[in-house]
Enzyme design. Structure first.
Site, mmCIF file in Angstrom:
data_model
loop_
_atom_site.group_PDB
_atom_site.id
_atom_site.type_symbol
_atom_site.label_atom_id
_atom_site.label_comp_id
_atom_site.label_asym_id
_atom_site.label_seq_id
_atom_site.Cartn_x
_atom_site.Cartn_y
_atom_site.Cartn_z
ATOM 1 C CE1 TYR A 144 11.812 -13.781 74.935
ATOM 2 C CE2 TYR A 144 9.886 -13.832 76.373
ATOM 3 C CZ TYR A 144 10.950 -14.483 75.781
ATOM 4 O OH TYR A 144 11.139 -15.819 76.014
ATOM 5 C CG HIS A 180 14.916 -11.769 78.471
ATOM 6 N ND1 HIS A 180 14.588 -12.213 77.211
ATOM 7 C CD2 HIS A 180 14.564 -12.770 79.338
ATOM 8 C CE1 HIS A 180 14.050 -13.422 77.292
ATOM 9 N NE2 HIS A 180 14.034 -13.789 78.571
ATOM 10 N NE ARG A 220 14.666 -5.265 80.834
ATOM 11 C CZ ARG A 220 13.775 -5.402 79.850
ATOM 12 N NH1 ARG A 220 13.930 -6.340 78.905
ATOM 13 N NH2 ARG A 220 12.734 -4.590 79.794
ATOM 14 C CB ALA A 221 11.871 -10.551 84.975
ATOM 15 C CD GLU A 281 14.280 -17.016 75.515
ATOM 16 O OE1 GLU A 281 13.647 -16.137 76.157
ATOM 17 O OE2 GLU A 281 13.854 -18.171 75.355
ATOM 18 N N GLY A 338 6.741 -32.112 77.081
ATOM 19 C CA GLY A 338 6.489 -30.717 76.768
ATOM 20 C C GLY A 338 7.773 -29.919 76.653
#
Length: 791
Positions: free
Chosen positions: A691, A667, A631-632, A688, A378
């Site tokens: 979002y 983030h 940063r969550a 990343e 996965g």
């Protein structure tokens, strides 16, 4: 024997009449020597003379030679730190002869011998040594023995770390040394270059050479004491680490140990319940062999307590997989766990370490293969390996990115987007982007992490590995890791009940910190002001700043080492979580940099945290080695959102010649990395973008530029280089959001990027360019846009 008398006058002498007279005298001495009827210099008898040496000021030493029978001349042959031999006729002073060696500095080793006459024939003495500022002479070795090694500096008390060299007068001799006060043997580390001594250390060395008797053991003691901070009150060498540290011994039996491991794993494994819990644990194995299966859950550190990895052997596995139904075979949230300093004989021939961010695999000797992907094949989003040997194949398979440093691999297989290697024997060739492998032959500067171990008396110590330059392979590949160690008596053990006040009190007294598993709320900033302070955490100890304080501030001093810490932002905004050096710091720390290793930052997730910047680096030469600033993007209810867990920047670098190896930053809401210092280097970057920008207008770096670059090099920077950098977007709140570019840099020849890429995860949002105006817009099918070199 005939000495080389052709090198002229000693240090500080000029081509004056006096200098010419000395040269004439040397010429006459050589003529007299050659004129002897078939007799050259003979070995001296110790009853023929006495000799002495003493400092005559801070930069000079006077050597005195007194023959028992009148000599017509005496010549001194000398070297400073084993180089540049000088040969000078001494000056008669009554019955004695004297010569003053100039231009010495404290700690330099003066080696010298004499040639003298006795009733006509000429004789040579053995060599002697004297340490400026240290005193003392040593007699030569017996015939047929190797000379005793000498140290420079020769020991003493210093206020900064010392670069210590070891020399031996016997040509071709090999030197072995120890840094823990034990007697060196043939299996001790081989001296190959200067040692960085950054803490109080006793160095012992001896030398061997083919056909000769081994030398005597030489000893030098170095006390490193700074003017800032007191002397740590003596702590226990066998401390109580508290209930969250489990120390295993082979005598406990495998069944009992396995029962303990299983119980804690069942508590720590589930992604839904354990990921944002406050459970913290460390499993420490005393030297020996264990037949166990150690599954590693959230906030768990597994480590051996030997000085070297193979002192602890696990016949079984130290493993991470997508363990439970809530993971559905997905390893992308396998955060906050570690394995270190042990050997593994995998039960199936291959150990599995299927992790994401903040899950280091260090100082491990894997006797077999290493699978970095879940058994289900996965998703996986990792990861970091350092100072490790894998005798078989390391396979990444579904891992999106990975960084491996200073290791040996049997081979490597796999690569999705960004696989980076530096100083790795057995790494694949540099083939980016197809396959996406970036390989550097060496790591420019590196230093292995400090770690806890048991000495041969059963006392705990912390080992401090030496600085390496242009390294490849594990630091322990040829024996013990070079470095020094500190007793636990110099560490304050932080555990349940400690507050910012008690921790700061220990720091102000000059103590290092050993931080045990737990969550520590801080009502004041932790201040590290003393050079060479070590803050070593195990089991993901977590500092939470309350009331808007900054969590930790490190002064602009040499050699601070931070390892194994998690900074979790509080609900009142902090300007910064960790700051290295004050604004405008300018000291050169190249000989003994501060290092930040396995140090992680979290904004949101467990609580609605807020911090403007996570890590600020003002000190020059700082080593950033494996950080994850996050940063969550998910967490407990009410802890995540564009206006909830707010944070501008993950890393701000203002210092010069700062190096990052293994940089994960995700983030943040503005520039995620800002690099203003000159001479910076980054090897591997994973990012990343946030979002959750609600719309384009809310996320603009200027009126005309969409979004913020993930990595911005300051406009005034003229030297910066980076290798293996990936930035991904997934604008799931509003897929219409766009970032103009992932990397923003000044256009000059000194700023160089190699192997950079962007990806849109599932086509959710776009990045128009990779770097500045270069590179194609991200595709909608998760195909990377690549730039091999810029400019």
């Amino acid at each position: 024997m005939i000495r080389d008398l052709s090198r002229g006058a000693g240090p500080g002498q000029r081509r004056s009449r006096r200098g010419l007279a000395v040269l004439a005298a040397l010429a006459m001495a050589l003529a007299a020597l050659v004129g002897l009827t078939g007799t050259f210099s003979a070995s001296a008898d110790s009853s023929d003379y006495t000799q002495s040496v003493a400092s005559s000021g801070t930069s000079a030493a006077t050597v005195t030679f007194t023959p028992t029978t009148t000599s017509s001349y005496v010549i001194i042959h000398y070297q400073i730190n084993g180089t540049n031999q000088q040969n000078v006729q001494m000056t008669a002073s009554g019955a004695a002869w004297t010569y003053t060696v100039q231009n010495l500095t404290s700690g330099q080793v003066l080696s010298y011998s004499f040639t003298y006459t006795k009733n006509g024939p000429q004789y040579d003495t053995p060599w002697f040594t004297f340490t400026q500022g240290g005193g003392g002479t040593t007699t030569p070795p017996p015939p047929g023995s190797v000379a005793t090694p000498t140290f420079s500096p020769a020991g003493g008390t210093f206020t900064t770390a010392q670069s210590v060299t070891i020399a031996d007068a016997t040509s071709g001799a090999t030197i072995h040394y120890t840094l823990d006060g034990s007697t060196p043997t043939a299996s001790s580390p081989t001296y190959t270059g200067a040692l960085t001594i950054s803490a109080t250390t006793t160095v012992k060395a001896y030398a061997v050479a083919s056909g000769l008797t081994d030398s005597a053991v030489a000893t030098a003691s170095f006390t490193i004491s700074t003017s800032t901070g007191g002397v740590c009150p003596t702590q226990s060498d066998t401390p109580d680490f508290g209930p969250n540290v489990h120390v295993f011994d082979p005598s406990m039996g495998n069944a009992a140990i396995q029962s303990q491991l299983d119980a804690q794993f069942n508590q720590m494994k589930d992604t839904n319940t354990a990921q944002f819990s406050e459970n913290r644990v460390a499993d420490l194995y005393k030297p020996g062999t264990y037949n166990v299966e150690d599954n590693v859950g959230f906030y768990t550190s597994v480590a051996g307590l030997g000085q070297n990895p193979d002192d602890v052997t696990i016949n079984g596995d130290v493993t991470v997989d997508a363990f439970n139904a809530s993971d559905a075979g997905n390893a992308t949230q396998n955060f906050w766990r570690s394995a270190e300093n042990l050997a593994i004989n995998p039960s199936s021939g291959t150990d599995r370490w299927a992790v994401a961010q903040a899950a280091p695999f260090r100082r491990i000797d894997v006797h077999g293969g290493l699978a970095l992907y879940p058994a289900s094949y996965g998703y996986a989003s990792g990861g970091y390996i350092a100072d490790t040997k894998v005798s078989g194949q390391a396979a990444s398979v579904s891992q999106q990115q990975w960084y491996t440093r200073d290791s040996n691999l049997g081979s490597w297989a796999g690569g999705v987007w960004n696989m980076v290697f530096s100083g790795v024997n057995g790494a694949p060739a540099n083939t980016f982007p197809n396959p996406p492998e970036t390989t550097l032959g060496t790591t420019p500067v590196s230093r292995d992490v400090p770690y806890l171990y048991l000495d041969n008396t059963g006392k705990y110590r912390v080992f401090l590995p030496s600085l390496r330059t242009n390294a490849s392979g594990p630091s322990w590949a040829n024996g013990s890791t070079p470095g020094s160690s500190l007793p636990m008596s110099q560490f304050y053990v932080v555990k349940a009940g400690d507050t910012a006040a008690t921790i700061n009190n220990a720091l102000s007294q000059g103590c290092n910190l050993f931080v045990t598993p737990g969550v520590y709320h801080l009502s004041q900033t932790l201040n590290i002001t003393k050079a060479n302070t070590v803050v070593l955490g195990i089991g993901y100890p977590t500092f939470v700043p309350d009331n808007g304080v900054n969590a930790m501030q490190v002064a602009d001093v040499d050699g601070v080492r931070l390892k194994g810490l998690l900074f979790d932002a509080g609900t009142t905004n902090s300007a910064a979580l960790l700051t290295i050096g004050q604004s405008g710091a300018s000291a050169d720390h190249s000989a003994n940099p501060t290092s930040i290793q396995d140090v992680f930052f979290r904004i949101g997730g467990e609580r609605a945290g807020k911090a403007t910047t996570s890590l600020v680096v003002n000190s020059n030469n700082t080593l950033i080695d494996h950080i994850w600033a996050w940063r969550a993007d998910h967490g407990n209810a009410g802890t995540v959102g564009w206006t909830t867990n707010t944070a501008d920047t993950g890393l701000l670098v203002n210092g010069n010649n700062v190096q990052a190896t293994g940089l994960f930053v995700e983030h943040y809401q503005k520039y995620e990395v800002v690099w203003n210092g000159q001479g910076g280097k980054t090897i591997f970057f994973q990012n990343e973008m946030p979002y959750d920008p609600p719309n384009q207008a809310a996320w603009m770096s200027s009126a005309n530029v969409n979004g913020y670059a993930a990595y911005k090099v300051g406009a005034n920077v003229t030297s910066h280089e980076a290798w293996g950098l990936g930035s991904y977007c997934y604008f799931n709140v509003n897929p219409a959001v766009n970032s103009y570019h992932a990397f923003e840099v000044p256009n000059n020849a000194g700023v160089k990027f190699h192997d950079a890429l962007t990806v849109s995860l599932g086509g959710v949002g776009t990045i128009t360019h990779v770097i500045n105006d270069t590179g194609a817009v991200t595709a909608s099918n998760t195909t990377p846009s690549n730039v091999v070199n810029y400019p």
